[in-house]
Design a protein around this motif. Structure first.
Motif, PDB file in Angstrom:
ATOM      1  N   VAL A 280      45.855  42.157  35.401  1.00 40.70           N
ATOM      2  CA  VAL A 280      45.127  41.925  33.909  1.00 40.70           C
ATOM      3  C   VAL A 280      45.489  43.097  32.840  1.00 40.70           C
ATOM      4  O   VAL A 280      45.892  42.955  31.859  1.00 40.70           O
ATOM      5  CB  VAL A 280      43.630  41.823  34.069  1.00 40.70           C
ATOM      6  CG1 VAL A 280      42.906  41.709  32.687  1.00 40.70           C
ATOM      7  CG2 VAL A 280      43.420  40.554  34.902  1.00 40.70           C
ATOM      8  N   ASP A 300      38.531  38.356  32.793  1.00 42.11           N
ATOM      9  CA  ASP A 300      38.482  38.429  34.064  1.00 42.11           C
ATOM     10  C   ASP A 300      37.154  37.815  34.587  1.00 42.11           C
ATOM     11  O   ASP A 300      36.259  38.478  34.637  1.00 42.11           O
ATOM     12  CB  ASP A 300      38.826  39.421  34.989  1.00 42.11           C
ATOM     13  CG  ASP A 300      38.786  39.418  36.473  1.00 42.11           C
ATOM     14  OD1 ASP A 300      38.759  38.264  36.826  1.00 42.11           O
ATOM     15  OD2 ASP A 300      39.263  40.440  37.096  1.00 42.11           O
ATOM     16  N   VAL A 309      41.009  34.218  36.022  1.00 45.33           N
ATOM     17  CA  VAL A 309      41.423  34.825  35.039  1.00 45.33           C
ATOM     18  C   VAL A 309      41.651  33.901  33.815  1.00 45.33           C
ATOM     19  O   VAL A 309      42.660  33.088  33.980  1.00 45.33           O
ATOM     20  CB  VAL A 309      42.713  35.659  35.306  1.00 45.33           C
ATOM     21  CG1 VAL A 309      43.071  36.579  34.107  1.00 45.33           C
ATOM     22  CG2 VAL A 309      42.421  36.714  36.445  1.00 45.33           C
TER      23      VAL A 309
END
Length: 845
Positions: A280, A300, A309
Motif C-alpha cells: 500500500v 486498506d 485493499v
C-alpha cells in the motif's frame, strides 16, 4: 624426578612433530567444512521429511515434552528453552522465529504449530515476545512424528552427547512439497513452493502404483504450487518447467476485481510473501510521484476475515490502464523455484518425480522398520502367550512345582526343566496371579494369541511382499488425505497479456505540432483534408503571443519515434504520449515528454518501425557537414537524451534521413543549391563524431535539409520555400557528383520565394504537410505541385498571410492515409487561380 614436559624456563625446544601444509589447502578444506556444516546442518531441508534441523528439533522437543495437539498450550519461551538447551544451541531468537513461522497461516500452507497469541501478520508485524505467546503441536505435525518411538528412523547424539535426537522424522506425508521450504546456504539456495496436500498425496499414490509414471503423469495430480495466501499463477509453462527441471520462474498475480461502475479496484488476495502494508505504501508513493496516474484514493480495509485493499479511481481514469500499471509494478511477483534438498546428506536439485521417489523410499524404510519392530514385539508376546497357554494345560502340575520350590529362582529352574519353558516364559509364569487361572482368563489369552499370530502373519507378509508394503503406505497416505486435505487456494489464469495505455489508444495517423516555446500536441491527420495547392489551409494550432511553430511531422499514434534536435541530441518518444488536442488548442508544455534545453528545437523525426540494424541514420548540419551512423548505435536512449552528433560552436543539426548504404543523398541549401552524391562517400562513424563536409556552401548560405533518394521508390525531388512556393523535379535533373562540391541550382530563391525550407524525395500518392509559423496547416497531394526543371521559380504551394512564413514541412506516404473523398478547392490570389507554373530559368552550375 625428571619430566619430558618443558617448563617455562627451559627456553625454546624443538617441536616433537612438524608438518608442512600449504595455506591454500588449509583454507580450502576449512571453507569446505564450514560450507558443508551450513548446507547440511542449517540451511537446506531433507528430502525425506522436508525439514531443516531447527524445525525438526523444535517439533521433537515439543513431542518429548508432551506438548501435542491434545495437550494445553505451553509458553513459547518454555519450548524455545527446551529446544535450545537440549538440541539446538544456536540462540533463542532463531528458534523462536522458526517456531513463529510454523504457526503463521500466511507462511505455511499447513501450519505445524498451533499458536495462541500474536505470531505476526501479513503486514510484516513481528510476533510478540516469546513470553507472551503460547504454542503446541498442530494435529498434522503429529503425522510427521507418528511411530518415531518404534525404531522407524535413525537417532544421533545431541550436541553435548547427553541425549539422542532423530536424524529425520518418519513423515507420514510428503512435507517438503506440501509446506515447501526456503533457505540460503553457502553458494546455493533453495526455494520450494508449498502445494496442496491432496494433490501431492494423489501424485505419490500414482507413483507408488505406477513406478514408470512420468513427470507429466504426476502433473495430472499436482496442478502447481498452492500458496497459503491464494492469488493466481499466470500460465502453466513455468510450472511445467520447474517440475521437469527443478528450476523455474512462476509468475504469481494478486486476486482483484475491477469495478468500473463504482470506479475502483478491490484487491482481495496477494502473492505469497508479499507485505501488504509495504504494498500500500509503495502504490501511494508511485501515485504521489506521478508514476501511476488515475488513482484518487487508496484504503486498506483488511480485517480478520481477509485482505481488502480498495483503490479508488479518478472519474476520467481508464480502469484497464490503472490495473495494468498496478500489475506491472505491484500486483505481480515472480516466485523463483529452486527444488534443492539434501539427498543422503548432499544437496541435489530434483524434479517432481525424483522428489516423490526419495520420499516413497523413505516411507518404505519407515514402514519396513516399523513392521520389523512390531513383529519383534508381537513374536515376543506370542512366545509369552504360548507359555501361558501351556501352563494352563498343566495347571495343577505347574502349581505343584512352584509350591515345592524353595524360592522363585528355583521355581523358574524347575519349570524350565520339567515343562520345557523358556527363561522368559518361566519368569512370566512365576509372576502370574492366581486370578489369571480362571476359565475367563483362559479364553482371553486364547483370543489374544489368535490376534497376535494373525498380526504376525500380516507383518511377515508386509516384510516379505513389496506390494503389500506399498499398499500399507498408500492406505496411510489416503487416510491423511481424507483427514487434512482441503481445496486449492491458488488458481491458474492464462497470460492474455496486459492492456497498456497504448492498447486503448486508437491506431490512427496523427499530425504533431511543436512551437518554439515548447508547446506540443497531436491531432488526427483526418482533421486536415487534402486541398489543391495554393490553399491557405486551416488553423492547426493556437499560439500564445510571440510564439511560433517550430516543427510539424506526421506519425502513427502507436509509433515509437526517434526525435532529433538542433543541438544534436536524440530522444525517444511514443506518439500516444503526446496529448491529443483540438486544432485551436495551444498544446501542453513538452517538459514532461522531452527534456529539451534552452533554444533546443525538434528538427527531424524517425520512426523506429522503419529501422533495421543494418541501416544508417544520415544527419546533416547547418554548416554543410554530413555523418552516417549505424542504427544499432542508438540503443538504450535515456530520458535526458543521448548525443547523436558532435557539433562545432554555432553549428546545428538540420535534418536526418534513414539510408541503407546504397542510397544517393541530396543536400539542399537555404539559397537554393543542391548536391547529389553516393552516401558511401561519407563513411560510417560513431555517435560522437562530427562527420565530413557534404556541401561547400557559399558565404551566407546554410543547409535547409537532406533527401535520401532510392530510384526504385522515388520519382522526384520536392523543394519548398519559406514564402510558400515549391516545385517537383525529376531525379535525373540532379546528376551525381562528389561530395564537398558546391552543387547545382535547385530552385530560384529571391524576394518572391524566400529561402528554402525543406527538400524531400517523393513519389506518386505522397502528401505534403506544410505548416506556417502562425499555425496554419495545409495538406496537399504532391501531384498538385507542378513538375519543372531545376533552376526555376516553382509554383505557389501554400497561400500565406503577410509576415507569415512556412515553418516546417513533412511528407505523408500514401500507405499512411485512406483515400480522401474529393479535394478541397484552392484559394485564389487577387481573384486569379494560383496554379500557374513559373517561368523556367537556365541551369546554373
Amino acid at each position: 624426578m625428571s619430566s619430558e614436559v618443558p617448563g617455562p624456563d627451559d627456553g625454546d625446544l624443538p617441536a616433537a612433530r612438524v608438518e608442512t601444509a600449504r595455506i591454500e589447502d588449509e583454507m580450502e578444506q576449512s571453507y569446505i567444512d564450514y560450507a558443508m556444516s551450513v548446507i547440511a546442518g542449517r540451511a537446506l531441508p531433507d528430502v525425506r521429511d522436508g525439514l531443516k534441523p531447527v524445525h525438526r528439533r523444535i517439533l521433537y522437543a515439543m513431542n518429548e515434552a508432551g506438548v501435542t495437539s491434545r495437550s494445553a498450550h505451553r509458553k513459547s519461551s518454555s519450548i524455545v528453552g527446551e529446544t535450545m538447551g537440549d538440541y539446538h544451541p544456536h540462540g533463542d531468537s532463531a528458534i523462536y522465529d522458526t517456531l513463529a513461522r510454523m504457526a503463521q497461516d500466511f507462511s505455511m500452507r499447513y501450519p505445524l504449530v498451533d499458536g495462541q497469541g500474536n505470531f505476526g501478520s501479513v503486514d510484516g508485524d513481528p510476533p510478540a515476545a516469546m513470553r507472551y505467546t503460547e504454542a503446541r503441536m498442530a494435529p498434522i505435525a503429529e503425522e510427521l512424528m507418528a511411530d518415531i518411538e518404534r525404531d522407524t528412523v535413525e537417532f544421533s547424539s545431541n550436541y553435548d552427547d547427553r541425549l539422542m535426537e532423530p536424524d529425520v522424522l518418519p513423515a507420514a506425508f510428503p512435507n517438503l512439497l506440501v509446506n515447501g521450504s526456503s533457505g540460503i546456504a553457502v553458494g546455493m539456495s533453495t526455494n520450494i513452493p508449498p502445494h496442496n496436500l491432496g494433490e501431492v498425496i494423489d501424485a505419490t499414490v500414482e507413483l507408488i502404483e505406477t513406478p514408470d509414471a512420468t513427470v507429466e503423469d504426476l502433473m495430472e495430480h499436482v496442478k502447481g504450487p498452492d500458496f497459503p495466501t491464494g492469488a493466481n499463477i499466470v500460465g502453466r509453462n513455468a510450472v511445467h518447467k520447474a517440475y521437469k527441471t527443478g528450476r523455474g520462474r512462476v509468475r504469481v498475480r494478486a486476486e482483484f476485481e475491477v469495478d468500473e461502475e463504482e470506479g475502483r479496484i478491490v484487491i482481495t488476495e496477494l502473492p505469497f510473501q508479499q507485505n501488504k502494508s509495504r504494498l500500500v505504501e509503495r502504490i501511494a508513493d508511485d501515485v504521489n510521484e506521478g508514476a501511476i496516474e488515475g488513482i484518487r484514493d487508496l484504503r486498506d480495509e483488511s480485517d480478520r476475515d481477509g485482505i481488502r485493499v480498495v483503490v479508488d479511481l479518478k472519474r476520467d481514469a481508464m480502469a484497464e490502464v490503472v490495473k495494468n500499471q498496478l500489475l506491472e509494478s505491484h500486483l505481480e511477483r515472480t516466485f523463483g523455484v529452486i527444488n534443492l534438498a539434501l539427498v543422503d546428506g548432499a544437496p541435489q536439485v530434483l524434479d517432481l518425480k525424483e522428489t516423490l521417489e526419495h520420499y516413497v523410499e523413505h516411507r518404505r524404510d519407515v514402514v519396513r522398520r516399523r513392521s520389523r519392530h512390531e513383529l519383534d514385539e508381537k513374536e515376543d508376546r506370542a512366545h509369552i502367550l504360548e507359555g501361558r497357554l501351556k501352563a494352563l494345560e498343566h495347571v495343577d502340575s505347574v502349581v505343584e512345582t512352584i509350591q515345592d520350590s524353595e524360592d522363585r529362582d528355583a521355581a523358574k529352574t524347575a519349570l524350565e526343566a520339567d515343562f520345557g519353558f523358556s527363561e522368559a516364559q518361566a519368569e512370566h509364569i512365576v509372576r502370574m496371579q492366581l486370578g489369571s487361572l480362571t476359565s475367563m482368563e483362559t479364553q482371553e489369552i486364547e483370543s489374544e494369541y489368535a490376534d497376535v499370530t494373525a498380526r504376525i502373519e500380516r507383518l511377515e507378509t508386509i516384510l516379505a511382499d513389496p506390494d503389500e508394503l506399498d499398499a500399507v503406505i498408500v492406505d496411510e497416505l489416503r487416510a491423511i488425505r481424507d483427514e487434512y486435505a482441503d481445496e486449492r487456494r491458488t488458481s491458474f489464469i492464462e497470460d492474455a497479456g496486459t492492456v497498456t495505455h497504448e492498447d486503448l489508444i486508437p491506431e490512427e495517423e496523427c499530425v504533431v505540432v511543436m512551437s518554439e516555446d515548447d508547446y506540443i500536441k497531436r491531432m488526427s491527420l483526418e482533421t486536415f483534408r487534402a486541398q489543391n495547392r495554393g490553399g491557405k489551409g486551416i488553423i492547426g494550432t493556437g499560439l500564445k503571443e510571440n510564439d511560433r511553430v517550430s516543427s510539424v511531422f506526421a506519425a502513427n499514434s502507436h509509433d515509437y519515434l526517434l526525435v532529433f534536435t538542433n543541438h544534436g541530441q536524440i530522444y525517444e518518444l511514443k506518439t500516444y504520449e503526446i496529448p491529443e488536442m483540438s486544432r485551436t488548442a495551444r498544446g501542453k508544455s513538452a517538459v514532461n515528454l522531452l527534456d529539451l534545453g534552452d533554444g533546443e528545437e525538434i528538427e527531424a523525426v524517425v520512426n523506429t518501425e522503419d529501422l533495421d540494424d543494418d541501416e544508417f541514420l544520415t544527419m546533416v548540419t547547418r554548416d554543410g557537414y554530413i555523418k552516417r551512423t549505424a542504427v544499432d548505435q542508438f540503443g538504450n536512449i535515456r530520458s535526458t537524451g543521448i548525443r547523436a552528433i558532435r557539433l562545432e560552436d554555432g553549428d546545428e543539426l538540420v535534418d536526418v534521413e534513414v539510408t541503407d548504404g546504397e542510397t544517393d543523398i541530396v543536400i539542399g541549401s537555404r539559397n537554393g543549391m543542391a548536391i547529389r552524391f553516393d552516401e558511401g562517400e561519407a563513411r560510417a562513424m560513431g555517435r560522437t563524431a562530427r562527420g565530413v563536409i557534404g556541401i561547400d556552401l557559399r558565404e551566407g548560405d546554410s543547409v535547409a535539409g537532406v533527401a535520401a533518394i532510392d530510384a526504385d521508390r522515388h520519382d522526384w525531388v520536392l523543394t519548398v520555400t519559406e514564402n510558400g512556393y515549391g516545385k517537383r523535379s525529376d531525379l535525373d535533373e540532379y546528376r551525381p557528383q562528389s561530395r564537398n562540391g558546391m552543387g547545382l541550382v535547385d530552385i530560384k530563391t529571391g524576394d518572391r520565394n524566400g529561402p528554402v525550407v525543406a527538400i524531400e524525395a517523393v513519389t506518386y500518392g505522397d502528401h505534403l504537410l506544410a505548416m506556417s509559423g502562425d499555425g496554419q496547416i495545409m495538406r496537399t497531394r504532391v501531384e498538385e505541385i507542378s513538375t519543372v526543371s531545376r533552376n526555376t521559380m516553382g509554383v505557389i504551394v501554400m497561400n500565406l498571410e503577410a509576415d507569415d512564413r512556412v515553418a516546417s514541412v513533412d511528407i505523408v506516404p500514401e500507405a499512411a492515409y485512406a483515400d480522401d473523398e474529393g479535394v478541397e478547392d484552392a484559394d485564389t490570389v487577387d481573384g486569379d487561380p494560383v496554379d500557374s507554373d513559373a517561368e523556367p530559368g537556365a541551369d546554373t552550375e
